[in-house]
Design a protein around this motif. Structure first.
Motif, PDB file in Angstrom:
ATOM      1  N   ARG A 123       0.829  -1.511   0.018  1.00  0.00           N
ATOM      2  CA  ARG A 123       0.059   0.125   0.078  1.00  0.00           C
ATOM      3  C   ARG A 123       0.985   1.027  -0.077  1.00  0.00           C
ATOM      4  NH1 ARG A 123      -4.007  -2.248   2.521  1.00  0.00           N
ATOM      5  NH2 ARG A 123      -5.088  -4.248   1.002  1.00  0.00           N
ATOM      6  N   SER A 124       2.242   1.584   0.694  1.00  0.00           N
ATOM      7  CA  SER A 124       3.086   2.577   0.354  1.00  0.00           C
ATOM      8  C   SER A 124       4.138   2.112  -0.421  1.00  0.00           C
ATOM      9  CB  SER A 124       3.151   2.101   1.903  1.00  0.00           C
ATOM     10  OG  SER A 124       4.370   3.084   2.014  1.00  0.00           O
ATOM     11  N   TYR A 125       4.932   3.148  -0.583  1.00  0.00           N
ATOM     12  CA  TYR A 125       5.753   3.828  -1.304  1.00  0.00           C
ATOM     13  C   TYR A 125       7.448   2.926  -1.092  1.00  0.00           C
ATOM     14  CZ  TYR A 125       7.709   7.259   2.092  1.00  0.00           C
ATOM     15  OH  TYR A 125       7.767   7.551   3.024  1.00  0.00           O
ATOM     16  N   LYS A 126       6.867   2.293   0.636  1.00  0.00           N
ATOM     17  CA  LYS A 126       8.271   1.837   1.617  1.00  0.00           C
ATOM     18  C   LYS A 126       8.172   0.784   0.577  1.00  0.00           C
ATOM     19  CE  LYS A 126       7.965   4.766   5.579  1.00  0.00           C
ATOM     20  NZ  LYS A 126       6.676   4.991   6.614  1.00  0.00           N
ATOM     21  N   VAL A 301      -0.942   2.572  -4.407  1.00  0.00           N
ATOM     22  CA  VAL A 301      -0.345   3.161  -2.911  1.00  0.00           C
ATOM     23  C   VAL A 301       0.576   4.748  -2.828  1.00  0.00           C
ATOM     24  CG1 VAL A 301       1.707   1.157  -3.488  1.00  0.00           C
ATOM     25  CG2 VAL A 301       2.213   3.354  -4.623  1.00  0.00           C
ATOM     26  N   THR A 302       0.111   5.223  -1.937  1.00  0.00           N
ATOM     27  CA  THR A 302       0.295   5.749  -0.656  1.00  0.00           C
ATOM     28  C   THR A 302       1.922   6.508  -1.128  1.00  0.00           C
ATOM     29  OG1 THR A 302      -0.675   5.355   0.962  1.00  0.00           O
ATOM     30  CG2 THR A 302      -0.106   7.241   1.279  1.00  0.00           C
ATOM     31  N   ASP A 308      -2.432   9.061  -2.222  1.00  0.00           N
ATOM     32  CA  ASP A 308      -2.461   7.290  -3.245  1.00  0.00           C
ATOM     33  C   ASP A 308      -2.847   7.566  -3.808  1.00  0.00           C
ATOM     34  OD1 ASP A 308      -2.350   6.425  -0.381  1.00  0.00           O
ATOM     35  OD2 ASP A 308      -4.869   5.620  -0.821  1.00  0.00           O
TER      36      ASP A 308
END
Ligand code: ATP
Ligand code: MG
Ligand code: MG
Ligand code: MG
Length: 438
Positions: A123-126, A301-302, A308
């Motif tokens: 879900r995340s840029y990470k 993705v955030t 997002d």
């Protein structure tokens, strides 16, 4: 392996319905058996080569930072309804209904499924960047399956999928695969030329087909011959570093398939003596398609700014089973296959010219043991076939080195080594032959 215990159903006659040399040789050498149009059993010899090719493809994906998983061959139709491709894909898709009347399909490719996997967990840029791949059977109900494994309906493909925050990062993933493909095909003994390919409605310049030049290829291609002569980047490439110069060195030279060919550019950019127009086999295809699937499937993705956005994706295919045909097209002679050592089904073929002769049997056995120990995967022909038949079989199946042992030579303390690729033969003592082969 001892030939007397192996399963090698070699055909004496040339199969009449096989139109190209790789198909003929694969049937004659007992590598494949057709079960239905474009559907094959992989007999032991063919299966050995297939596994070796698959392993090289895998190693180069891993080296480039891609992560292996395995998706099923069957997929729910609903996933394809979400992307909007279910109806559009047409008759090439094999559609199946299960006992509960649920629509399934035998996957022709996996963009939808990998996007669904990604959206469930990331879900995340990470979580980015990521390249995921699998090596799995595909089914495409080709209108004209032909040329054996070259255009099958069921075929083995390596397909990778990249996930990135934006186009710039996606380009880095693209470059990784571009370079990994050059190294992969090089290890397989092939000269693959990256050629600009159609990106369809998405546009941009990020799609290349990797083409092996061969008269029997189905595509018409045009390129600068300097590209064919250029070596692969090599296995010591730093995949964490900037790969753009390696990619640019190749993409700056003219190379295009028929659909992308521009005759006037070809004439103005390529000196006449380097203008190559030929036929080719598509063994790989890489593609950046941005948010084509992440948008409809909601794979967002955030970003670091808290917003997002749909993830940027690319897909990268290699025709693993098609490669067997392509390698044979590139490496054969009238007598049979000439496998590059990296994918050969056996490393050395030992020919016992007189089974039953105690000295010959003993010499063959000690050669066999030494080669097994050295990891050379020998095939010992210990059958009662005539020597002529043994030579023909060994040539046909294309083992790179042959060690020929018979009573007459042994009396003089000699055996014979033959190199399949050149046909060169030379005599040596068993000891020195083994030290050369191990
Ligand atoms: P083609 O132009 O030969 O029909 P494609 O462009 O439809 O291939 P892709 O969707 O790009 O194929 O799939 C990736 C790779 O899978 C191709 O580059 C090719 O090597 C291999 N492949 C595709 N179709 C087949 C097939 N019917 N049999 C064997 N290999 C195939
Ligand atoms: Mg196709
Ligand atoms: Mg194609
Ligand atoms: Mg393609």
């Amino acid at each position: 392996m001892r030939l007397s215990r192996f399963f090698l159903p070699v055909l004496k006659e040339t199969p009449a319905d096989a139109q190209i040399v790789s198909h003929r040789l694969m049937l004659r050498a007992g590598m494949i058996r057709q079960e239905a149009a474009g559907v094959y059993s992989w007999l032991p010899l063919g299966f050995r080569v297939l596994k070796k090719i698959e392993q090289i493809v895998r190693e180069e994906q891993d080296r480039a930072g891609a992560i292996e998983l395995l998706m099923p061959t069957l997929q729910p139709a609903d996933l394809w309804r979400e992307s909007g491709r279910y109806d559009g894909y047409g008759k090439e898709m094999l559609r199946i209904v299960d006992r509960h009347e649920r629509d399934l399909l035998y996957g022709p490719t996996n963009e939808e499924m990998i996007t669904a996997i990604f959206r469930s967990y990331c879900r995340s840029y990470k979580d980015l960047p990521k390249i995921l791949y699998h090596i799995q059977w595909k089914f495409r109900d080709e209108i004209r399956p032909r040329f054996g494994v070259m255009r099958g309906r069921e075929f083995l493909m390596k397909d990778s999928y990249s996930f990135d925050l934006d186009e710039a990062s996606a380009r880095r993933a693209y470059n990784r695969m571009f370079v990994a493909y050059l190294n992969t095909f090089d290890r397989l003994g092939l000269k693959a030329v990256p050629m600009r390919a159609d990106t369809g409605p998405i546009g941009g310049d990020l799609s290349h087909e990797f083409i092996i030049l061969a008269e029997t290829g189905e595509s018409e291609v045009f390129c600068d011959s300097a590209l064919v002569d250029m070596g692969a980047p090599g296995l010591d490439v730093d995949f964490e570093g900037d790969l753009q110069p390696l990619v640019d060195a190749r993409t700056s030279l003219y190379a295009a398939t028929e659909e992308m060919h521009e005759a006037d550019r070809f004439a103005s950019e390529v000196p006449e003596e380097r203008r190559l127009s030929a036929r080719g086999i598509e063994v790989g295809h890489i593609f950046y398609f941005g948010t084509k699937y992440s948008e409809p499937l909601g794979a967002n993705v955030t970003h670091p700014d808290g917003k997002d956005r749909p993830v940027h994706m690319g897909s990268y295919g290699v025709g693993v089973s098609r490669l067997l045909g392509a390698i044979i097209e590139a490496h054969h002679d009238e007598a049979g296959c000439i496998w590059p050592e990296s994918v050969a089904p056996f490393g050395v073929g030992i020919i016992n010219l007189k089974p039953g002769d105690a000295d010959t049997d003993a010499a063959c056995q000690s050669a066999y043991d030494a080669l097994v120990k050295a990891g050379k995967d020998p095939l010992l022909d210990d059958t009662n076939e005539r020597p002529g038949g043994k030579f023909a079989t060994m040539d046909l199946i294309g083992v790179p080195w042959q060690l020929i042992i018979g009573p007459r030579g042994l009396k003089e303390g000699k055996v014979e080594i033959k190199r399949r690729a050149t046909g060169e033969r030379f005599e040596a003592s068993l000891e020195s032959a083994l030290s050369q082969l191990t």
